[in-house]
Design an enzyme around this catalytic site. Structure first.
Site, short mmCIF file in Angstrom:
data_model
loop_
_atom_site.label_atom_id
_atom_site.label_comp_id
_atom_site.label_asym_id
_atom_site.label_seq_id
_atom_site.Cartn_x
_atom_site.Cartn_y
_atom_site.Cartn_z
N SER A 133 0.86 -1.20 0.00
CA SER A 133 0.00 0.00 0.00
C SER A 133 0.89 1.24 0.00
O SER A 133 2.09 1.15 0.29
CB SER A 133 -0.85 -0.02 1.27
N TYR A 173 -3.60 -0.58 10.03
CA TYR A 173 -3.38 -0.83 8.60
C TYR A 173 -1.97 -0.40 8.20
O TYR A 173 -1.24 -1.13 7.53
CB TYR A 173 -4.44 -0.06 7.80
P1 NAP Z 1 -11.97 -5.16 -1.17
O1 NAP Z 1 -12.67 -4.73 -2.41
O2 NAP Z 1 -12.58 -4.88 0.16
O3 NAP Z 1 -11.67 -6.72 -1.28
C1 NAP Z 1 -11.04 -7.37 -0.21
C2 NAP Z 1 -10.91 -8.85 -0.54
O4 NAP Z 1 -10.30 -9.52 0.56
C3 NAP Z 1 -12.27 -9.48 -0.77
O5 NAP Z 1 -12.18 -10.41 -1.82
C4 NAP Z 1 -12.53 -10.20 0.56
O6 NAP Z 1 -13.32 -11.33 0.32
C5 NAP Z 1 -11.12 -10.61 0.97
N1 NAP Z 1 -11.02 -10.82 2.41
C6 NAP Z 1 -11.15 -9.89 3.40
N2 NAP Z 1 -11.05 -10.49 4.60
C7 NAP Z 1 -10.84 -11.81 4.36
C8 NAP Z 1 -10.66 -12.93 5.21
N3 NAP Z 1 -10.68 -12.84 6.55
N4 NAP Z 1 -10.48 -14.15 4.63
C9 NAP Z 1 -10.48 -14.28 3.28
N5 NAP Z 1 -10.63 -13.24 2.44
C10 NAP Z 1 -10.81 -12.02 2.97
O7 NAP Z 1 -10.49 -4.55 -1.11
P2 NAP Z 1 -9.51 -4.05 -2.28
O8 NAP Z 1 -9.58 -2.59 -2.36
O9 NAP Z 1 -9.71 -4.89 -3.49
O10 NAP Z 1 -8.11 -4.40 -1.60
C11 NAP Z 1 -7.36 -5.55 -1.93
C12 NAP Z 1 -5.98 -5.40 -1.31
O11 NAP Z 1 -5.37 -4.23 -1.82
C13 NAP Z 1 -5.98 -5.24 0.21
O12 NAP Z 1 -4.86 -5.88 0.76
C14 NAP Z 1 -5.86 -3.73 0.39
O13 NAP Z 1 -5.31 -3.40 1.62
C15 NAP Z 1 -4.93 -3.41 -0.75
N6 NAP Z 1 -4.96 -2.01 -1.18
C16 NAP Z 1 -6.10 -1.42 -1.65
C17 NAP Z 1 -6.05 -0.10 -2.08
C18 NAP Z 1 -7.25 0.61 -2.62
O14 NAP Z 1 -7.15 1.82 -2.88
N7 NAP Z 1 -8.38 -0.05 -2.84
C19 NAP Z 1 -4.87 0.62 -2.00
C20 NAP Z 1 -3.73 0.00 -1.51
C21 NAP Z 1 -3.78 -1.33 -1.12
P3 NAP Z 1 -14.53 -11.81 1.28
O15 NAP Z 1 -15.10 -10.60 1.97
O16 NAP Z 1 -15.44 -12.51 0.34
O17 NAP Z 1 -13.86 -12.76 2.24
#
Ligand code: NAP
Length: 255
Positions: A147, A160
């Site tokens: 991130s 986080y």
């Molecule tokens: P998101 O849309 O909320 O998706 C999160 C994913 O993680 C979902 O598929 C969720 O699936 C899964 N997940 C969460 N808790 C879980 C658990 N206990 N066991 C298994 N699966 C779990 O988030 P995103 O924005 O795509 O983020 C994905 C990654 O990128 C994360 O690590 C986030 O920190 C990182 N990131 C995101 C951004 C951004 O701007 N969006 C920026 C930097 C980094 P279920 O709920 O179905 O389990």
């Protein structure tokens, strides 16, 4: 004649992608499938959309429903993936959660929950995956999803930031120990990407404007913006890249 583009192909490889039910994980999984990989999708919820997309591309695809906060999940995921697909080559530790609260009010639970999924699960799954590759004498690729808060402090996101900063360090130590064993470990640091996690930021007009104004590219990232980076780090094209965190951030860190 073979060209450099062949180095990016993933035909016959199997990629485990965590958090593949939506958001960045779903797009990265489809990117890997477009490059030729078969998929193992891990999430608590349903990854039906990605399964459909993979099938349309003619790829094999297995879903494993698992809660990564549970200690036993990692060993189960690797063994189920290997028995379903016959092999594993790529692991994308993407699943992640965020808890927004002031430092003064952050609860023990908000601290622990984030570490369980964002750091501990990546450690356990990477260890099980690497142990399997070493026993099978196979090379492999591990890609952690870091991130901007692996580099910066942020605000109201203490657990986080701490977990994502630690994930950056873990990427380097794993790379140091696993490179000699034929396993590349790298990370992708997404910038501000439009997914469920960032919906509250985009809903706040002033905050949304401030974020866009600070991004040199002048827009939020889309999940599809990560496809190129994940395919590169999963493929032979990155065989000499170890322990690096690649920002895909519209220039955010350069400011
Ligand atoms: P998101 O849309 O909320 O998706 C999160 C994913 O993680 C979902 O598929 C969720 O699936 C899964 N997940 C969460 N808790 C879980 C658990 N206990 N066991 C298994 N699966 C779990 O988030 P995103 O924005 O795509 O983020 C994905 C990654 O990128 C994360 O690590 C986030 O920190 C990182 N990131 C995101 C951004 C951004 O701007 N969006 C920026 C930097 C980094 P279920 O709920 O179905 O389990």
């Amino acid at each position: 004649m073979a060209t450099v583009l062949d180095e990016f192909r993933l035909d016959g490889r199997v990629a485990i992608v965590t958090g593949a039910s939506r958001g960045l994980g779903a797009a990265m999984a489809l990117g890997l499938a477009e490059a030729g990989a078969d998929l193992v999708l891990v999430a608590r919820g349903d990854a039906a959309q990605v399964r459909k997309g993979a099938a349309a591309l003619g790829r094999r695809c297995q879903s494993i429903k698992a809660d990564l906060a549970e200690k036993a999940a990692a060993a189960k995921i690797v063994s189920e993936a290997v028995s379903a697909m016959g092999r594993v080559d790529i692991l994308v530790n993407n699943a992640g959660i965020i808890r927004r609260n002031s430092f003064l009010d952050l609860t023990e639970e908000e601290w622990r929950d984030v570490f369980d999924v964002n750091l501990d699960a990546a450690f356990r799954l990477s260890q099980q995956f690497a142990r399997h590759l070493v026993a099978a004498k196979s090379p492999g690729k591990i890609i952690n999803v870091a991130s901007m808060l692996s580099f910066q402090g942020g605000i109201r996101v203490a657990s986080y930031t701490a977990a994502k900063s630690a994930l950056n360090g873990l990427t380097k130590i794993m790379a140091n120990e696993l490179a000699p064993l034929g396993i590349n470990v790298n990370a992708i640091a997404p910038g501000y990407m439009a997914t469920d996690v960032t919906a509250p930021l985009r809903a706040d007009e002033a905050q949304n404007r401030a974020i866009i104004e600070r991004i040199p590219a002048g827009r939020w990232g889309s999940p599809e913006d990560l496809k190129g980076a994940v395919v590169f780090l999963a493929s032979r094209a990155s065989d000499y890249v170890h322990g690096f965190t690649l920002a895909v951030d519209g220039g955010w860190l350069a400011r």
